[in-house]
Design an enzyme around this catalytic site. Structure first.
Site, PDB file in Angstrom:
ATOM      1  N   GLY A   4       0.781  -1.233   0.000  1.00 15.69           N
ATOM      2  CA  GLY A   4       0.000   0.000   0.000  1.00 15.69           C
ATOM      3  C   GLY A   4       0.808   1.275   0.000  1.00 15.69           C
ATOM      4  O   GLY A   4       0.529   2.199  -0.752  1.00 15.69           O
ATOM      5  N   ASP A  44       3.632   1.929  -1.193  1.00 14.48           N
ATOM      6  CA  ASP A  44       4.332   2.165  -2.460  1.00 14.48           C
ATOM      7  C   ASP A  44       3.407   2.569  -3.595  1.00 14.48           C
ATOM      8  O   ASP A  44       3.708   3.483  -4.348  1.00 14.48           O
ATOM      9  CB  ASP A  44       5.060   0.894  -2.912  1.00 14.48           C
ATOM     10  CG  ASP A  44       6.306   0.612  -2.141  1.00 14.48           C
ATOM     11  OD1 ASP A  44       6.660   1.411  -1.256  1.00 14.48           O
ATOM     12  OD2 ASP A  44       6.936  -0.420  -2.409  1.00 14.48           O
ATOM     13  N   THR A  45       2.304   1.859  -3.745  1.00 16.59           N
ATOM     14  CA  THR A  45       1.536   1.996  -4.985  1.00 16.59           C
ATOM     15  C   THR A  45       0.048   2.244  -4.801  1.00 16.59           C
ATOM     16  O   THR A  45      -0.658   2.420  -5.792  1.00 16.59           O
ATOM     17  CB  THR A  45       1.691   0.728  -5.850  1.00 16.59           C
ATOM     18  OG1 THR A  45       1.088  -0.378  -5.172  1.00 16.59           O
ATOM     19  CG2 THR A  45       3.145   0.433  -6.160  1.00 16.59           C
ATOM     20  N   GLU A  61       1.158 -12.863   2.558  1.00 13.45           N
ATOM     21  CA  GLU A  61       0.066 -12.939   1.588  1.00 13.45           C
ATOM     22  C   GLU A  61       0.535 -13.641   0.315  1.00 13.45           C
ATOM     23  O   GLU A  61      -0.180 -14.473  -0.246  1.00 13.45           O
ATOM     24  CB  GLU A  61      -0.429 -11.522   1.289  1.00 13.45           C
ATOM     25  CG  GLU A  61      -1.697 -11.450   0.500  1.00 13.45           C
ATOM     26  CD  GLU A  61      -2.196 -10.016   0.407  1.00 13.45           C
ATOM     27  OE1 GLU A  61      -2.868  -9.562   1.345  1.00 13.45           O
ATOM     28  OE2 GLU A  61      -1.890  -9.350  -0.606  1.00 13.45           O
TER      29      GLU A  61
END
Length: 171
Positions: free
Chosen positions: A30, A32-33, A96
């Protein structure tokens, strides 16, 4: 799963018949992008009608959400994993990824599409540069078995055919 946002598109009838709730499971780091590339990708998927799972930016990270994410991964036909410069600094992202690849190994129809945004597949697979730096930190705080599993997962996913975006632009 009240803290989960999904694209408002309509899940395809064939996915519903096959038992999938989501057309796509979107995994990303999250910080980062989330507000840039991943938002563009999520919007594009939504605009073409793909019902897409992504965790809400208010969702607190921690083990208590693990069962919900595992269920979402099981209920998604493919997974799209966006690798970024600081992806490997997140223990949660690495966990994940392990869950996603476990599903891929146990379910013949689960496709994993890696997207390399600002990192090269070789950096991910060989854990060099920013990925290697993150692992240097993890090795000081995590069990050797956990680190070994993460390394194996990154090497495995880097060998998959994916998409490479070396341009640092937001879109």
């Amino acid at each position: 799963m009240a803290h989960v946002r999904a694209a408002q598109g309509t899940s395809s009838d064939s996915n519903t018949r096959l038992g999938y709730l989501y057309d796509v499971f979107l995994s990303f780091r999250g910080k980062d992008t989330h507000r840039t590339f991943t938002d563009h990708l999520y919007t594009a998927l939504k605009n073409v009608g793909f019902f897409t799972f992504r965790d809400d930016d208010k969702l607190k990270r921690g083990e208590y959400i693990k069962p919900g994410l595992q269920k979402a991964i099981r209920q998604s036909q493919p997974s799209v994993v966006v690798f970024s410069k600081d992806y490997a600094s997140s223990r949660w992202c690495l966990d994940e990824l392990v869950m996603i690849l476990k599903r891929k190994r146990t379910t013949s129809d689960h496709v994993v599409l890696p997207v390399f945004h600002g990192v090269e597949p070789s950096h991910v697979g060989k854990q060099t540069r920013s990925i290697g730096n993150a692992f240097s930190r993890h090795e000081k705080t995590q069990s050797p078995n956990k680190v070994k599993g993460w390394r194996k997962a990154l090497a495995e996913v880097a060998d998959l055919a994916g998409i490479v975006f070396s341009n640092e632009a937001d879109g």
